[in-house]
Design a protein around this motif. Sequence first.
Motif, PDB file in Angstrom:
ATOM      1  N   ALA A 211      11.672 -34.989 -18.265  1.00 24.90           N
ATOM      2  CA  ALA A 211      11.454 -35.280 -16.941  1.00 24.90           C
ATOM      3  C   ALA A 211      10.676 -34.020 -16.201  1.00 24.90           C
ATOM      4  CB  ALA A 211      12.930 -35.235 -16.146  1.00 24.90           C
ATOM      5  N   GLY A 212      10.261 -33.076 -17.097  1.00 24.67           N
ATOM      6  CA  GLY A 212       9.493 -31.911 -16.652  1.00 24.67           C
ATOM      7  C   GLY A 212      10.305 -30.921 -15.459  1.00 24.67           C
ATOM      8  N   VAL A 213      11.618 -30.823 -15.884  1.00 22.11           N
ATOM      9  CA  VAL A 213      12.377 -29.839 -15.116  1.00 22.11           C
ATOM     10  C   VAL A 213      12.871 -28.702 -15.979  1.00 22.11           C
ATOM     11  CG1 VAL A 213      12.733 -31.652 -13.405  1.00 22.11           C
ATOM     12  CG2 VAL A 213      14.221 -31.409 -15.136  1.00 22.11           C
ATOM     13  N   GLU A 214      12.238 -28.290 -16.828  1.00 21.63           N
ATOM     14  CA  GLU A 214      12.912 -27.279 -17.805  1.00 21.63           C
ATOM     15  C   GLU A 214      13.075 -26.159 -17.213  1.00 21.63           C
ATOM     16  OE1 GLU A 214      11.132 -27.538 -22.128  1.00 21.63           O
ATOM     17  OE2 GLU A 214       9.663 -28.239 -20.911  1.00 21.63           O
ATOM     18  N   ALA A 215      12.466 -25.778 -16.224  1.00 18.77           N
ATOM     19  CA  ALA A 215      12.442 -24.330 -15.605  1.00 18.77           C
ATOM     20  C   ALA A 215      13.953 -24.657 -14.717  1.00 18.77           C
ATOM     21  CB  ALA A 215      11.263 -24.253 -14.463  1.00 18.77           C
ATOM     22  N   ASP A 216      14.323 -25.796 -14.203  1.00 19.25           N
ATOM     23  CA  ASP A 216      15.631 -25.582 -13.512  1.00 19.25           C
ATOM     24  C   ASP A 216      16.746 -25.643 -14.539  1.00 19.25           C
ATOM     25  OD1 ASP A 216      14.547 -26.189 -10.805  1.00 19.25           O
ATOM     26  OD2 ASP A 216      13.499 -27.995 -11.491  1.00 19.25           O
ATOM     27  N   VAL A 217      16.719 -25.650 -15.816  1.00 15.66           N
ATOM     28  CA  VAL A 217      17.762 -25.638 -16.501  1.00 15.66           C
ATOM     29  C   VAL A 217      18.168 -24.096 -16.993  1.00 15.66           C
ATOM     30  CG1 VAL A 217      18.867 -26.575 -18.774  1.00 15.66           C
ATOM     31  CG2 VAL A 217      17.396 -28.116 -17.376  1.00 15.66           C
ATOM     32  N   ASP A 218      19.300 -23.717 -16.730  1.00 12.34           N
ATOM     33  CA  ASP A 218      19.660 -22.230 -17.116  1.00 12.34           C
ATOM     34  C   ASP A 218      20.126 -22.314 -18.577  1.00 12.34           C
ATOM     35  OD1 ASP A 218      19.847 -21.044 -14.154  1.00 12.34           O
ATOM     36  OD2 ASP A 218      20.855 -22.623 -13.781  1.00 12.34           O
ATOM     37  N   PHE A 219      20.913 -23.185 -18.943  1.00 11.08           N
ATOM     38  CA  PHE A 219      21.267 -23.186 -20.287  1.00 11.08           C
ATOM     39  C   PHE A 219      21.082 -24.364 -20.916  1.00 11.08           C
ATOM     40  CE2 PHE A 219      23.919 -20.491 -17.540  1.00 11.08           C
ATOM     41  CZ  PHE A 219      23.796 -19.037 -17.987  1.00 11.08           C
ATOM     42  N   VAL A 220      20.636 -24.594 -21.959  1.00  9.66           N
ATOM     43  CA  VAL A 220      20.464 -25.518 -22.966  1.00  9.66           C
ATOM     44  C   VAL A 220      21.468 -25.428 -24.134  1.00  9.66           C
ATOM     45  CG1 VAL A 220      18.942 -27.195 -24.452  1.00  9.66           C
ATOM     46  CG2 VAL A 220      18.137 -26.277 -22.277  1.00  9.66           C
ATOM     47  N   VAL A 221      22.283 -26.437 -24.193  1.00 12.64           N
ATOM     48  CA  VAL A 221      23.266 -26.539 -25.591  1.00 12.64           C
ATOM     49  C   VAL A 221      22.899 -27.725 -26.311  1.00 12.64           C
ATOM     50  CG1 VAL A 221      25.712 -26.638 -26.033  1.00 12.64           C
ATOM     51  CG2 VAL A 221      24.905 -25.323 -24.185  1.00 12.64           C
ATOM     52  N   GLY A 222      23.114 -27.434 -27.639  1.00 11.77           N
ATOM     53  CA  GLY A 222      22.741 -28.463 -28.458  1.00 11.77           C
ATOM     54  C   GLY A 222      23.374 -28.416 -29.938  1.00 11.77           C
ATOM     55  N   THR A 223      23.084 -28.921 -30.877  1.00 13.81           N
ATOM     56  CA  THR A 223      23.577 -29.139 -32.207  1.00 13.81           C
ATOM     57  C   THR A 223      22.526 -29.528 -33.174  1.00 13.81           C
ATOM     58  OG1 THR A 223      25.053 -30.195 -33.660  1.00 13.81           O
ATOM     59  CG2 THR A 223      24.103 -31.510 -32.058  1.00 13.81           C
ATOM     60  N   PHE A 224      22.812 -28.945 -34.450  1.00 16.97           N
ATOM     61  CA  PHE A 224      21.927 -29.243 -35.506  1.00 16.97           C
ATOM     62  C   PHE A 224      22.356 -30.420 -36.107  1.00 16.97           C
ATOM     63  CE2 PHE A 224      21.862 -24.424 -35.393  1.00 16.97           C
ATOM     64  CZ  PHE A 224      20.731 -24.427 -34.371  1.00 16.97           C
ATOM     65  N   SER A 225      23.573 -31.079 -35.982  1.00 20.72           N
ATOM     66  CA  SER A 225      24.116 -31.915 -36.785  1.00 20.72           C
ATOM     67  C   SER A 225      23.661 -33.597 -36.585  1.00 20.72           C
ATOM     68  CB  SER A 225      25.726 -32.085 -36.599  1.00 20.72           C
ATOM     69  OG  SER A 225      26.163 -32.370 -35.287  1.00 20.72           O
ATOM     70  N   LYS A 226      22.602 -33.543 -35.478  1.00 20.17           N
ATOM     71  CA  LYS A 226      22.025 -34.861 -35.192  1.00 20.17           C
ATOM     72  C   LYS A 226      20.657 -35.070 -35.682  1.00 20.17           C
ATOM     73  CE  LYS A 226      25.815 -35.157 -32.636  1.00 20.17           C
ATOM     74  NZ  LYS A 226      27.177 -35.416 -33.540  1.00 20.17           N
ATOM     75  N   SER A 227      19.710 -34.657 -34.989  1.00 18.43           N
ATOM     76  CA  SER A 227      18.318 -34.889 -35.205  1.00 18.43           C
ATOM     77  C   SER A 227      17.870 -33.860 -36.502  1.00 18.43           C
ATOM     78  CB  SER A 227      17.428 -34.708 -34.268  1.00 18.43           C
ATOM     79  OG  SER A 227      17.557 -35.677 -33.229  1.00 18.43           O
ATOM     80  N   LEU A 228      18.550 -32.893 -36.886  1.00 23.56           N
ATOM     81  CA  LEU A 228      17.978 -31.977 -37.721  1.00 23.56           C
ATOM     82  C   LEU A 228      19.015 -32.297 -39.274  1.00 23.56           C
ATOM     83  CD1 LEU A 228      17.358 -28.515 -36.131  1.00 23.56           C
ATOM     84  CD2 LEU A 228      15.775 -30.493 -36.573  1.00 23.56           C
ATOM     85  N   GLY A 229      19.982 -32.961 -38.985  1.00 21.15           N
ATOM     86  CA  GLY A 229      20.601 -33.410 -40.073  1.00 21.15           C
ATOM     87  C   GLY A 229      21.766 -32.372 -40.707  1.00 21.15           C
ATOM     88  N   THR A 230      21.908 -31.295 -40.190  1.00 18.93           N
ATOM     89  CA  THR A 230      22.576 -30.194 -40.910  1.00 18.93           C
ATOM     90  C   THR A 230      24.067 -30.195 -40.099  1.00 18.93           C
ATOM     91  OG1 THR A 230      21.415 -28.326 -39.513  1.00 18.93           O
ATOM     92  CG2 THR A 230      20.636 -28.981 -41.731  1.00 18.93           C
ATOM     93  N   VAL A 231      24.276 -28.840 -39.809  1.00 14.98           N
ATOM     94  CA  VAL A 231      25.539 -28.520 -38.956  1.00 14.98           C
ATOM     95  C   VAL A 231      25.387 -27.347 -38.088  1.00 14.98           C
ATOM     96  CG1 VAL A 231      27.028 -27.248 -40.956  1.00 14.98           C
ATOM     97  CG2 VAL A 231      28.185 -28.804 -38.955  1.00 14.98           C
TER      98      VAL A 231
END
Length: 404
Positions: free
Chosen positions: A231-251
Amino acid sequence: MTSLFSKFDGTASALGALVQAGGRNPFAVVIEKPISSTVGVIEGRETLLFGTNNYLGLSQSERAIKAAQDAVGKYGVGTTGSRIANGTQSLHRQLEQRIAAYFGRRDAMVFSTGYQANLGMISTLVGKDDYLILDADSHASIYDGSRLSPAQVIRFRHNDAEDLHKRLKRLDGTPGAKLIVVEGIYSMTGNVAPIAEMAAVKRETGAYLLVDEAHSFGVMGEKGLGVAEEAGVEADVDFVVGTFSKSLGTVGGYCVSDHPELEMVRLNCRPYMFTASLPPEVIAATMAALEDMQEHPELRTHLMANAAHLHAGFHRIGLNASRQVSPVIAVTLESLEQAIPMWNRLLDLGVYVNLSLPPATPDHRPLLRCSVMATHTPAQIDQAIEIFRQAGLEAGAIAEPAAL
């Protein structure tokens, strides 16, 4: 004397009914052997895997497997400590630097699971004088983080930026920070957040914004950074949380941010401070999978094409599938009497998906939750659609035979 376990009587009764109705415990399926990212052996039969969240198929990455093997030989199998004790090795710092650089952010924290990333960040960022504003359909890890926080919790209607705005405007003039928490792709339904609208509300109200990109990292955006990049709004996001257990296939999990105070979060975040750190082989495999993702953007193209293929096929045969196209496609059924036989029949015929039941589902109807991979072939998707058609007809989820 009251039994310690009497509180689970309702769960035991419901599970017994599920097993009696279908002959299986749907929450104890064993994948006996992975043959590839898309096929595994279940109950002795080769089965198409459409319920694994392995979006890019990287759990079977040759590069990641080799990196894990090499790391075990060099570093051993574990760290035996938390990140603030003896649990930080050079690999942990390397991964944090690479994740931060990939997102174009100042810093990153790596957690032992994605669940702990949400638990840790949410419970640590907001205090007793602050406000936590959550999407009503938030993941359990977000709600659990909110329970650990002393902040006041306010929920807004799912994916409704107008309702978010209304609830924040009611807080005008009140002391305390406000943290909005949304997901990029919602794991149960596949709904995509209207993140540009959410970001506009954030800017107007002066709130902070945390986006859980667990199911959108590696999936959306030119670099696979998620819905904010798309959406082109990365600058508005203060914190991005995520996981390695989906697209990266680990944990494992992570948080990236440009706020320099993230270093202080490390020293106050209990799920980070008091948990053993990720073992070196997982860190090494994660970095290798990240390289795979960076070098093969075509995986995202294949993934979204496959998602569109399965989504269109479900609608064509008359199933009530998700409105939006994403790698998570939920088929909504009207009753347990439909859902349980259909899920069991799918497995009999060679397709594994996730069975999601009320009250865990957003509208209290059962779901057959499917996740698509970049590595599914068109033939595998067509086979899954045909099996869904057969199982749906037998369960009464499809009213009339539909031509393929």
